[in-house]
Design a protein around this motif. Structure first.
Motif, PDB file in Angstrom:
ATOM      1  N   LEU A 360     -14.391   1.785   6.266  1.00  0.00           N
ATOM      2  CA  LEU A 360     -15.171   0.916   5.375  1.00  0.00           C
ATOM      3  C   LEU A 360     -15.083   1.397   3.928  1.00  0.00           C
ATOM      4  N   THR A 361     -15.037   2.695   3.751  1.00  0.00           N
ATOM      5  CA  THR A 361     -14.880   3.244   2.402  1.00  0.00           C
ATOM      6  C   THR A 361     -13.517   2.875   1.821  1.00  0.00           C
ATOM      7  N   ASP A 362     -12.475   2.980   2.635  1.00  0.00           N
ATOM      8  CA  ASP A 362     -11.145   2.553   2.175  1.00  0.00           C
ATOM      9  C   ASP A 362     -11.175   1.090   1.729  1.00  0.00           C
ATOM     10  N   LEU A 363     -11.757   0.235   2.549  1.00  0.00           N
ATOM     11  CA  LEU A 363     -11.824  -1.191   2.209  1.00  0.00           C
ATOM     12  C   LEU A 363     -12.607  -1.412   0.926  1.00  0.00           C
ATOM     13  N   ALA A 364     -13.727  -0.718   0.797  1.00  0.00           N
ATOM     14  CA  ALA A 364     -14.574  -0.902  -0.387  1.00  0.00           C
ATOM     15  C   ALA A 364     -13.870  -0.446  -1.662  1.00  0.00           C
ATOM     16  N   LEU A 365     -13.063   0.593  -1.545  1.00  0.00           N
ATOM     17  CA  LEU A 365     -12.389   1.141  -2.731  1.00  0.00           C
ATOM     18  C   LEU A 365     -11.035   0.493  -2.984  1.00  0.00           C
ATOM     19  N   GLY A 366     -10.655  -0.461  -2.120  1.00  0.00           N
ATOM     20  CA  GLY A 366      -9.414  -1.183  -2.351  1.00  0.00           C
ATOM     21  C   GLY A 366      -8.174  -0.405  -2.000  1.00  0.00           C
ATOM     22  N   THR A 367      -8.302   0.609  -1.138  1.00  0.00           N
ATOM     23  CA  THR A 367      -7.143   1.372  -0.707  1.00  0.00           C
ATOM     24  C   THR A 367      -6.765   0.970   0.714  1.00  0.00           C
ATOM     25  N   GLU A 368      -5.544   1.257   1.094  1.00  0.00           N
ATOM     26  CA  GLU A 368      -5.081   0.933   2.440  1.00  0.00           C
ATOM     27  C   GLU A 368      -5.870   1.743   3.465  1.00  0.00           C
ATOM     28  N   PRO A 369      -6.482   1.083   4.451  1.00  0.00           N
ATOM     29  CA  PRO A 369      -7.236   1.842   5.452  1.00  0.00           C
ATOM     30  C   PRO A 369      -6.364   2.891   6.131  1.00  0.00           C
ATOM     31  N   ALA A 370      -6.972   4.019   6.446  1.00  0.00           N
ATOM     32  CA  ALA A 370      -6.238   5.129   7.050  1.00  0.00           C
ATOM     33  C   ALA A 370      -5.695   4.776   8.429  1.00  0.00           C
ATOM     34  N   HIS A 371      -6.301   3.778   9.077  1.00  0.00           N
ATOM     35  CA  HIS A 371      -5.850   3.312  10.389  1.00  0.00           C
ATOM     36  C   HIS A 371      -5.906   1.794  10.395  1.00  0.00           C
ATOM     37  N   PRO A 372      -5.077   1.140  11.202  1.00  0.00           N
ATOM     38  CA  PRO A 372      -4.999  -0.327  11.166  1.00  0.00           C
ATOM     39  C   PRO A 372      -6.319  -0.986  11.537  1.00  0.00           C
ATOM     40  N   VAL A 373      -6.704  -1.999  10.755  1.00  0.00           N
ATOM     41  CA  VAL A 373      -7.917  -2.764  11.042  1.00  0.00           C
ATOM     42  C   VAL A 373      -7.629  -4.267  11.053  1.00  0.00           C
ATOM     43  N   ASP A 374      -6.372  -4.642  11.097  1.00  0.00           N
ATOM     44  CA  ASP A 374      -6.020  -6.059  11.054  1.00  0.00           C
ATOM     45  C   ASP A 374      -6.672  -6.847  12.189  1.00  0.00           C
ATOM     46  N   ALA A 375      -6.810  -6.229  13.350  1.00  0.00           N
ATOM     47  CA  ALA A 375      -7.396  -6.925  14.501  1.00  0.00           C
ATOM     48  C   ALA A 375      -8.858  -7.271  14.277  1.00  0.00           C
ATOM     49  N   PHE A 376      -9.467  -6.672  13.264  1.00  0.00           N
ATOM     50  CA  PHE A 376     -10.892  -6.850  13.036  1.00  0.00           C
ATOM     51  C   PHE A 376     -11.190  -7.655  11.770  1.00  0.00           C
ATOM     52  N   CYS A 377     -10.197  -8.452  11.341  1.00  0.00           N
ATOM     53  CA  CYS A 377     -10.351  -9.184  10.078  1.00  0.00           C
ATOM     54  C   CYS A 377     -11.329 -10.344  10.247  1.00  0.00           C
ATOM     55  N   VAL A 378     -11.917 -10.756   9.152  1.00  0.00           N
ATOM     56  CA  VAL A 378     -12.922 -11.817   9.166  1.00  0.00           C
ATOM     57  C   VAL A 378     -12.285 -13.205   9.209  1.00  0.00           C
ATOM     58  N   THR A 379     -10.971 -13.276   9.049  1.00  0.00           N
ATOM     59  CA  THR A 379     -10.283 -14.574   9.044  1.00  0.00           C
ATOM     60  C   THR A 379      -9.602 -14.882  10.379  1.00  0.00           C
TER      61      THR A 379
END
Length: 394
Positions: A360-379
């Motif tokens: 969540l910190t990676d997402l908030a700071l606009g950096t690439e998440p340290a591990h894949p989170v594509d499966a959890f996207c809001v779209t």
């Protein structure tokens, strides 16, 4: 109007972990808001114990399991506090009771396939081998068990408090008893409206779980979330030694209902719950009274399969699951409002909480998440297609 580099709304499992990691990255200027007292019992992250395990039924989660252990180890090292107790863990499948059930990959073969793919050691046991090693169980002969020695307990209440304390040590400000009434985009930042005034943040992490949609209304979004009231019971077993963490593992029992249980931990009592299947409710309209149907169901299961686990009921406690239609996490920035990050744990996130705080910190700071989170996207379709069916694993 106060101005902050980041505000975290909701300080349960995911929010407290995000607060810690944001404060680690940003230092002072990070604020955590909690509408109730810290450690309250109205949400999803209270109580002493949650199961932590490498056993997962989907690749998206299996890929996060080992990193989650490392994230918890880092929190333990920084704080000097023990949060993980390894007990070993069992997944027991009652194949007679499950006959004809549509289990998909959520059966023994589904778990072992992922273990093989991710290089995790495990043991398979038939009913006789299970009771030979753990005579506390009673079986009917149709059970198969999967044992993985790294499974155990993460102390949820203690871990939340540790995350908050570490965040404060890095300069974060924490305000309990501070409900947020709305959030809205404010230029490149976010306005956060509380009873005491409007705060402004460069970015917000929304970890409000069952209250999420109330706050997303301010940014014009509503997610198809179902809130369920779930329940656990503690039993004051007189047989403490045989149910100590060194002698009895955490377990999941997949049969007509899916139960999960713990050795004596947190209280001088064992603990049993049922995964999913609770009544639909709302965050503010839920009851705190234990469900007598579940009490009877638990008692019948224990009488048949774990009779010495039982004892006088110490207490039963309810909690909330907030679940998307596909029962997967939500970890993403909002479309059109990337300065807002939303987190939904779907009733099974606590084992990953220390890791999710960093994602969540990676997402908030606009950096690439340290591990894949594509499966959890809001779209994803489960959240955008009104015709998407609910597919809860119960």
């Amino acid at each position: 109007m106060g101005a902050y580099r980041a505000i975290v709304i909701g300080l349960g499992g995911l929010g407290s972990a995000a607060l810690h990691r944001l404060a680690t990255e940003l230092g002072p200027g990070v604020l955590g808001l909690e509408q109730f007292a810290l450690g309250h019992h109205r949400g999803a992250s209270q109580d002493h114990s949650r199961i932590i395990r490498l056993a997962q039924h989907q690749d998206a989660y299996a890929a996060l399991a080992a990193p989650a252990y490392r994230a918890w180890a880092a929190v333990e090292e920084e704080s000097g506090q023990r949060l993980i107790t390894r007990t070993g863990g069992l997944v027991i499948e009652d194949r007679v009771a499950r006959a004809g059930a549509a289990t998909g990959t959520r059966n023994i073969e589904g778990y072992t396939a992922l273990f093989d793919r991710h290089g995790v050691a495990y043991e398979l046991l038939d009913a006789d081998a299970l009771t030979g090693r753990w005579p506390q169980f009673r079986t009917s002969g149709g059970e198969q068990a999967l044992y993985q020695e790294e499974s155990g307990i993460v102390d949820a209440a203690r871990a939340n408090a540790v995350h908050v304390a570490l965040a404060r040590a890095h300069g974060a400000e924490v305000r309990p008893h501070t409900p947020v009434r709305s959030i809205r985009a404010d230029g490149g930042g976010v306005a956060v409206v509380t009873d005491g005034g409007t705060l402004r943040a460069d970015r917000v992490v929304l970890a409000a779980d069952a209250w999420t949609n109330q706050l997303l209304a301010g940014v014009g979004l509503r997610l198809p979330l179902t809130v369920l009231r779930e329940q656990v019971t503690y039993y004051a077993t007189p047989h403490l030694a045989e149910f100590s963490p060194g002698r009895f593992p955490v377990f999941m029992w997949h049969g007509e209902h899916n139960f999960y249980g713990f050795p004596v931990y947190g209280e001088v009592a064992t603990k049993l719950g049922q995964h999913m299947g609770g009544e639909e409710t709302t965050a503010d309209g839920r009851s705190f009274d234990p469900d007598p149907v579940r009490r009877a169901r638990y008692d019948a299961f224990l009488a048949r399969h774990l009779p010495r686990f039982r004892g006088p009921e110490l207490y039963s406690r309810t909690c909330l699951y907030t679940v998307p239609p596909d029962q997967d996490f939500v970890l993403d920035t909002l479309p059109g409002t990337p300065q807002v990050v939303v987190a939904i744990g779907a009733g099974h996130a606590y084992k990953f909480a220390a890791l999710i705080g960093g994602l969540l910190t990676d997402l908030a700071l606009g950096t690439e998440p340290a591990h894949p989170v594509d499966a959890f996207c809001v779209t994803r379709p489960a959240l955008t297609d009104p015709a998407f069916p609910r597919s809860f694993h119960t």
